[in-house]
Enzyme design. Structure first.
Site, PDB file in Angstrom:
ATOM      1  N   ILE A  11       0.856  -1.176   0.000  1.00  0.00           N
ATOM      2  CA  ILE A  11       0.000   0.000   0.000  1.00  0.00           C
ATOM      3  C   ILE A  11       0.896   1.230   0.000  1.00  0.00           C
ATOM      4  O   ILE A  11       1.818   1.329   0.818  1.00  0.00           O
ATOM      5  CB  ILE A  11      -0.986  -0.005   1.176  1.00  0.00           C
ATOM      6  N   GLU A  49      -4.266  -1.939  11.243  1.00  0.00           N
ATOM      7  CA  GLU A  49      -2.821  -1.804  11.037  1.00  0.00           C
ATOM      8  C   GLU A  49      -2.107  -1.539  12.357  1.00  0.00           C
ATOM      9  O   GLU A  49      -1.054  -2.123  12.646  1.00  0.00           O
ATOM     10  CB  GLU A  49      -2.525  -0.670  10.053  1.00  0.00           C
ATOM     11  N   PRO A  79       7.588  11.770  -0.677  1.00  0.00           N
ATOM     12  CA  PRO A  79       8.746  12.528  -0.195  1.00  0.00           C
ATOM     13  C   PRO A  79       8.371  13.751   0.629  1.00  0.00           C
ATOM     14  O   PRO A  79       9.070  14.106   1.577  1.00  0.00           O
ATOM     15  CB  PRO A  79       9.464  12.921  -1.492  1.00  0.00           C
ATOM     16  N   LEU A  89      23.430  -4.801  28.494  1.00  0.00           N
ATOM     17  CA  LEU A  89      23.872  -5.939  29.296  1.00  0.00           C
ATOM     18  C   LEU A  89      24.833  -6.856  28.539  1.00  0.00           C
ATOM     19  O   LEU A  89      25.541  -7.660  29.151  1.00  0.00           O
ATOM     20  CB  LEU A  89      22.662  -6.736  29.791  1.00  0.00           C
TER      21      LEU A  89
END
Length: 376
Positions: A124, A239, A129, A334
């Site tokens: 989709i 979604e 931009p 860690l």
């Protein structure tokens, strides 16, 4: 703690099958695909052959009329095992449902069987931009010309952009707002840029799309002219449930990797897991993940029951994405210097988690939706 989800024995059988498939087909190959910058398109057809894609589709098109929990399980099994760049849930649970919801009978017969089999990969295309979260700012235009539409414009950051055979494109039509169209592979005037290099999700297919006098038949109009923005808003709830689940599972995978590591790593003569700081950090991470999972699970059921939970899914997407990146960062710490080495999967979890606060609506946009839903 026993899950409160309304899973049936059929759901659990599906989960077991998906888990087995991921462990056999994806997990052993993922590091190689990430290094090569792509995963094979054949992965879609393999999943389709096994009946794992678009299970919600009607039996006439190859589906089994399954409920939303099957989509949810697919997402959990892919992302809980480190398949971060595998965009199959986007195809199956986010893009293809537009075809089912808004196409006519002829279009369903033309496209849905391929979506179910994996022979037609979907994408989709909303982002441009100069228009990311602000959909109303898109500049791609479609002009009616007889029994065709001519599309001009460009899209960017499109997941499955290179692999996709059919792309749902949001474009503006004259004086009628946003309209959705289906552009098929090899349509004259449609081209794709090279995959966009990214700091993470290296095997994930993310591309630019270009439309230069791209002529498509009027029969590829999806739904009604001018209704595209409404359609997009109607599908964003699903979604964001999927994306929230994705983030919870990614965080859990980061935690699992770290739990294994701290049991093996020796420091000052004892296991890293024996240090109070390690225990506190991982206890905090586990708590955040569990709280997020309980919330997202609840939303998955609400969404399946057709409840309007726009505010809540926006909360879940925002919080789970931020939590995912926070957990990945704390877990990487860690590992010490090894966490900064790409041979350790925690480094991939860290860079892959970063985009989650941006994709599918930034954290800031989610907060804006929450505020609006609160009456502000």
């Amino acid at each position: 703690m026993k899950s409160a989800m309304p899973y049936t024995p059929e759901h659990e059988m599906y989960r077991k099958a998906i888990a087995s498939f991921v462990e056999k087909e994806i997990t052993p190959n993922y590091a190689k695909w990430d290094e090569e910058g792509e995963f094979p398109k054949e992965l879609f057809t393999k999943m389709g052959e096994n009946g794992y894609l678009c299970t919600w589709a009607d039996e006439n098109y190859g589906g089994v009329n399954a409920d939303f929990l099957y989509d949810y399980i697919l997402t959990e099994e892919v992302y809980s095992k480190g398949g971060n760049g595998i965009s199959i849930p986007l195809h199956s649970s986010i893009a293809s449902p537009y075809i089912a919801a808004y196409s006519n009978d002829e279009q369903k017969e033309r496209w849905l069987p391929g979506c179910v089999s994996g022979e037609l990969v979907t994408a989709i295309a909303m982002t441009e931009p100069g228009a990311g979260s602000d959909l109303m700012a898109i500049r791609t235009k479609a002009v009616k010309d007889g029994d065709s539409y001519i599309i001009n414009g460009s899209k960017t950051f499109i997941t499955n952009g290179t692999l996709a055979d059919i792309i749902i494109v949001a474009a503006k039509t004259e004086a009628k707002g946003i309209t959705l169209f289906v552009v098929e592979r090899d349509t004259p005037g449609f081209s794709r840029g090279k995959p966009i290099p990214k700091i993470g999700l290296h095997c994930g297919d993310t591309s630019e799309l270009f439309f230069e006098d791209c002529r498509i038949p009027a029969a590829n109009l999806l739904g009604a002219e001018g209704k595209g923005f409404l359609y997009l808003m109607q599908k964003l709830q699903q979604e964001r449930v999927i994306m929230a689940a994705c983030n919870v599972c990614m965080a859990q995978h980061s935690l699992n990797l770290t739990l294994e590591y701290v049991q093996e790593r020796q420091l000052f003569g004892k296991k890293l897991s024996q240090f109070q700081n390690t225990q506190y950090v991982l206890a905090e991470c586990a708590t955040e993940i569990e709280i997020a999972k309980c919330f997202v699970d609840q939303l998955a059921v609400a969404h399946m029951n057709n409840e309007n939970v726009v505010k809540e899914v926006s909360m879940a997407k925002y919080w789970a994405a931020e939590m995912n990146h926070r957990v990945a960062s704390r877990c990487l710490q860690l590992f010490g210097g090894y966490g900064y080495c790409i041979e350790y999967d925690i480094s991939r979890q860290f860079v892959d988690s970063r985009v989650q606060t941006i994709v599918a609506g930034t954290s800031e946009v989610m907060k804006g939706i929450i505020a609006k839903e609160m009456g502000m």
